[in-house]
Write a protein that holds these residues in place. Structure first.
Motif, PDB file in Angstrom:
ATOM      1  N   GLY A  66       0.841  -1.196   0.000  1.00 27.90           N
ATOM      2  CA  GLY A  66       0.000   0.000   0.000  1.00 27.90           C
ATOM      3  C   GLY A  66       0.871   1.237   0.000  1.00 27.90           C
ATOM      4  O   GLY A  66       1.978   1.246   0.530  1.00 27.90           O
ATOM      5  N   GLY A  67       0.417   2.277  -0.629  1.00 33.06           N
ATOM      6  CA  GLY A  67       1.247   3.475  -0.769  1.00 33.06           C
ATOM      7  C   GLY A  67       2.391   3.190  -1.719  1.00 33.06           C
ATOM      8  O   GLY A  67       2.329   2.302  -2.559  1.00 33.06           O
ATOM      9  N   VAL A  68       3.460   3.934  -1.560  1.00 38.74           N
ATOM     10  CA  VAL A  68       4.635   3.751  -2.416  1.00 38.74           C
ATOM     11  C   VAL A  68       5.523   2.671  -1.817  1.00 38.74           C
ATOM     12  O   VAL A  68       5.881   2.731  -0.639  1.00 38.74           O
ATOM     13  N   ASP A  69       5.844   1.669  -2.617  1.00 39.66           N
ATOM     14  CA  ASP A  69       6.751   0.600  -2.195  1.00 39.66           C
ATOM     15  C   ASP A  69       8.146   0.916  -2.713  1.00 39.66           C
ATOM     16  O   ASP A  69       8.314   1.226  -3.894  1.00 39.66           O
ATOM     17  N   HIS A  70       9.155   0.840  -1.826  1.00 42.20           N
ATOM     18  CA  HIS A  70      10.544   1.126  -2.181  1.00 42.20           C
ATOM     19  C   HIS A  70      11.345  -0.176  -2.152  1.00 42.20           C
ATOM     20  O   HIS A  70      11.252  -0.940  -1.188  1.00 42.20           O
ATOM     21  N   PHE A  71      12.136  -0.386  -3.209  1.00 42.78           N
ATOM     22  CA  PHE A  71      12.943  -1.597  -3.324  1.00 42.78           C
ATOM     23  C   PHE A  71      14.403  -1.229  -3.525  1.00 42.78           C
ATOM     24  O   PHE A  71      14.718  -0.279  -4.236  1.00 42.78           O
ATOM     25  N   THR A  72      15.285  -2.004  -2.896  1.00 42.38           N
ATOM     26  CA  THR A  72      16.720  -1.864  -3.107  1.00 42.38           C
ATOM     27  C   THR A  72      17.266  -3.237  -3.475  1.00 42.38           C
ATOM     28  O   THR A  72      17.023  -4.220  -2.768  1.00 42.38           O
ATOM     29  N   PHE A  73      17.973  -3.290  -4.596  1.00 48.30           N
ATOM     30  CA  PHE A  73      18.644  -4.506  -5.018  1.00 48.30           C
ATOM     31  C   PHE A  73      20.139  -4.281  -4.859  1.00 48.30           C
ATOM     32  O   PHE A  73      20.666  -3.267  -5.312  1.00 48.30           O
ATOM     33  N   ARG A  74      20.808  -5.213  -4.178  1.00 46.60           N
ATOM     34  CA  ARG A  74      22.252  -5.120  -3.984  1.00 46.60           C
ATOM     35  C   ARG A  74      22.871  -6.457  -4.330  1.00 46.60           C
ATOM     36  O   ARG A  74      22.365  -7.509  -3.925  1.00 46.60           O
ATOM     37  N   SER A  75      23.947  -6.413  -5.089  1.00 42.52           N
ATOM     38  CA  SER A  75      24.649  -7.632  -5.475  1.00 42.52           C
ATOM     39  C   SER A  75      26.148  -7.398  -5.339  1.00 42.52           C
ATOM     40  O   SER A  75      26.648  -6.331  -5.705  1.00 42.52           O
ATOM     41  N   GLU A  76      26.847  -8.380  -4.770  1.00 42.03           N
ATOM     42  CA  GLU A  76      28.291  -8.260  -4.568  1.00 42.03           C
ATOM     43  C   GLU A  76      28.991  -9.481  -5.154  1.00 42.03           C
ATOM     44  O   GLU A  76      28.636 -10.620  -4.846  1.00 42.03           O
ATOM     45  N   ARG A  77      29.988  -9.223  -5.983  1.00 49.85           N
ATOM     46  CA  ARG A  77      30.765 -10.314  -6.576  1.00 49.85           C
ATOM     47  C   ARG A  77      31.721 -10.861  -5.521  1.00 49.85           C
ATOM     48  O   ARG A  77      32.508 -10.128  -4.925  1.00 49.85           O
ATOM     49  N   ARG A  78      31.668 -12.146  -5.300  1.00 49.37           N
ATOM     50  CA  ARG A  78      32.452 -12.780  -4.232  1.00 49.37           C
ATOM     51  C   ARG A  78      33.954 -12.598  -4.391  1.00 49.37           C
ATOM     52  O   ARG A  78      34.653 -12.296  -3.429  1.00 49.37           O
ATOM     53  N   SER A  79      34.479 -12.775  -5.561  1.00 50.88           N
ATOM     54  CA  SER A  79      35.937 -12.780  -5.717  1.00 50.88           C
ATOM     55  C   SER A  79      36.575 -11.399  -5.672  1.00 50.88           C
ATOM     56  O   SER A  79      37.744 -11.273  -5.333  1.00 50.88           O
ATOM     57  N   THR A  80      35.816 -10.364  -5.993  1.00 46.92           N
ATOM     58  CA  THR A  80      36.429  -9.031  -6.062  1.00 46.92           C
ATOM     59  C   THR A  80      35.792  -8.007  -5.111  1.00 46.92           C
ATOM     60  O   THR A  80      36.373  -6.967  -4.878  1.00 46.92           O
ATOM     61  N   GLY A  81      34.597  -8.302  -4.633  1.00 46.09           N
ATOM     62  CA  GLY A  81      33.894  -7.331  -3.788  1.00 46.09           C
ATOM     63  C   GLY A  81      33.199  -6.241  -4.577  1.00 46.09           C
ATOM     64  O   GLY A  81      32.671  -5.306  -3.998  1.00 46.09           O
ATOM     65  N   ALA A  82      33.191  -6.325  -5.919  1.00 45.64           N
ATOM     66  CA  ALA A  82      32.480  -5.335  -6.736  1.00 45.64           C
ATOM     67  C   ALA A  82      31.008  -5.331  -6.354  1.00 45.64           C
ATOM     68  O   ALA A  82      30.419  -6.388  -6.137  1.00 45.64           O
ATOM     69  N   VAL A  83      30.416  -4.138  -6.238  1.00 39.96           N
ATOM     70  CA  VAL A  83      29.032  -4.010  -5.773  1.00 39.96           C
ATOM     71  C   VAL A  83      28.167  -3.330  -6.831  1.00 39.96           C
ATOM     72  O   VAL A  83      28.543  -2.297  -7.387  1.00 39.96           O
ATOM     73  N   CYS A  84      26.995  -3.914  -7.030  1.00 44.04           N
ATOM     74  CA  CYS A  84      25.930  -3.289  -7.828  1.00 44.04           C
ATOM     75  C   CYS A  84      24.829  -2.950  -6.838  1.00 44.04           C
ATOM     76  O   CYS A  84      24.457  -3.773  -6.008  1.00 44.04           O
ATOM     77  N   ARG A  85      24.278  -1.730  -6.934  1.00 42.79           N
ATOM     78  CA  ARG A  85      23.203  -1.334  -6.008  1.00 42.79           C
ATOM     79  C   ARG A  85      22.272  -0.395  -6.728  1.00 42.79           C
ATOM     80  O   ARG A  85      22.696   0.613  -7.302  1.00 42.79           O
ATOM     81  N   GLY A  86      20.994  -0.743  -6.710  1.00 37.54           N
ATOM     82  CA  GLY A  86      19.998   0.106  -7.347  1.00 37.54           C
ATOM     83  C   GLY A  86      18.742   0.186  -6.510  1.00 37.54           C
ATOM     84  O   GLY A  86      18.426  -0.737  -5.762  1.00 37.54           O
TER      85      GLY A  86
END
Length: 133
Positions: free
Chosen positions: A109-129
């Motif tokens: 109900g109302g505005v739903d907010h989503f955060t997706f986070r992904s981290e590559r195990r070998s390097t620690g590179a992060v994607c976040r949206g």
């Protein structure tokens, strides 16, 4: 010579008019007019994409990470209004070296907010949206 140029210009104009009457294509790709999309970079060639849309009283979320390298292991999580809703680990596959996570979430109900986070195990590179509907 001027007559040929004028005839050519009129012919092109006549051909272009029917095309001008066609409206722009739907950004959501057919039938998903309520979909919201966003994307971004994770660093290097890796990119992420998020899409949310209403789906029979729920919210469908689709997240994609595309690194162009097969076999990478990524840990990921989805937060819905601040609480972890789903998490896991996935390996990039296919010729594109990507993975997709799709979930159907409760519409709170109302505005739903989503955060997706992904981290590559070998390097620690992060994607976040983040995305809202």
């Amino acid at each position: 010579m001027k007559t040929r140029t004028a005839i050519a210009a009129l012919t092109l104009s006549a051909l272009a008019l029917p095309l001008a009457a066609i409206g722009p294509a739907s950004a959501s790709g057919g039938g998903g007019g309520d979909a919201v999309r966003t994307h971004g970079a994770c660093g290097g060639p890796t990119v992420w994409r998020l899409k949310v849309k209403p789906d029979s009283g729920r919210i469908e979320l689709e997240a994609e990470v595309d690194s162009n390298h097969r076999g990478q292991v990524w840990d990921w999580s989805i937060r819905h209004n601040g609480s972890i809703s789903s998490k896991g680990a996935t390996k990039t596959r296919g010729a594109s070296g990507s993975f997709t996570v799709a979930r159907r979430m409760t519409d709170l109900g109302g505005v739903d907010h989503f955060t997706f986070r992904s981290e590559r195990r070998s390097t620690g590179a992060v994607c976040r949206g983040t995305i809202s509907l």
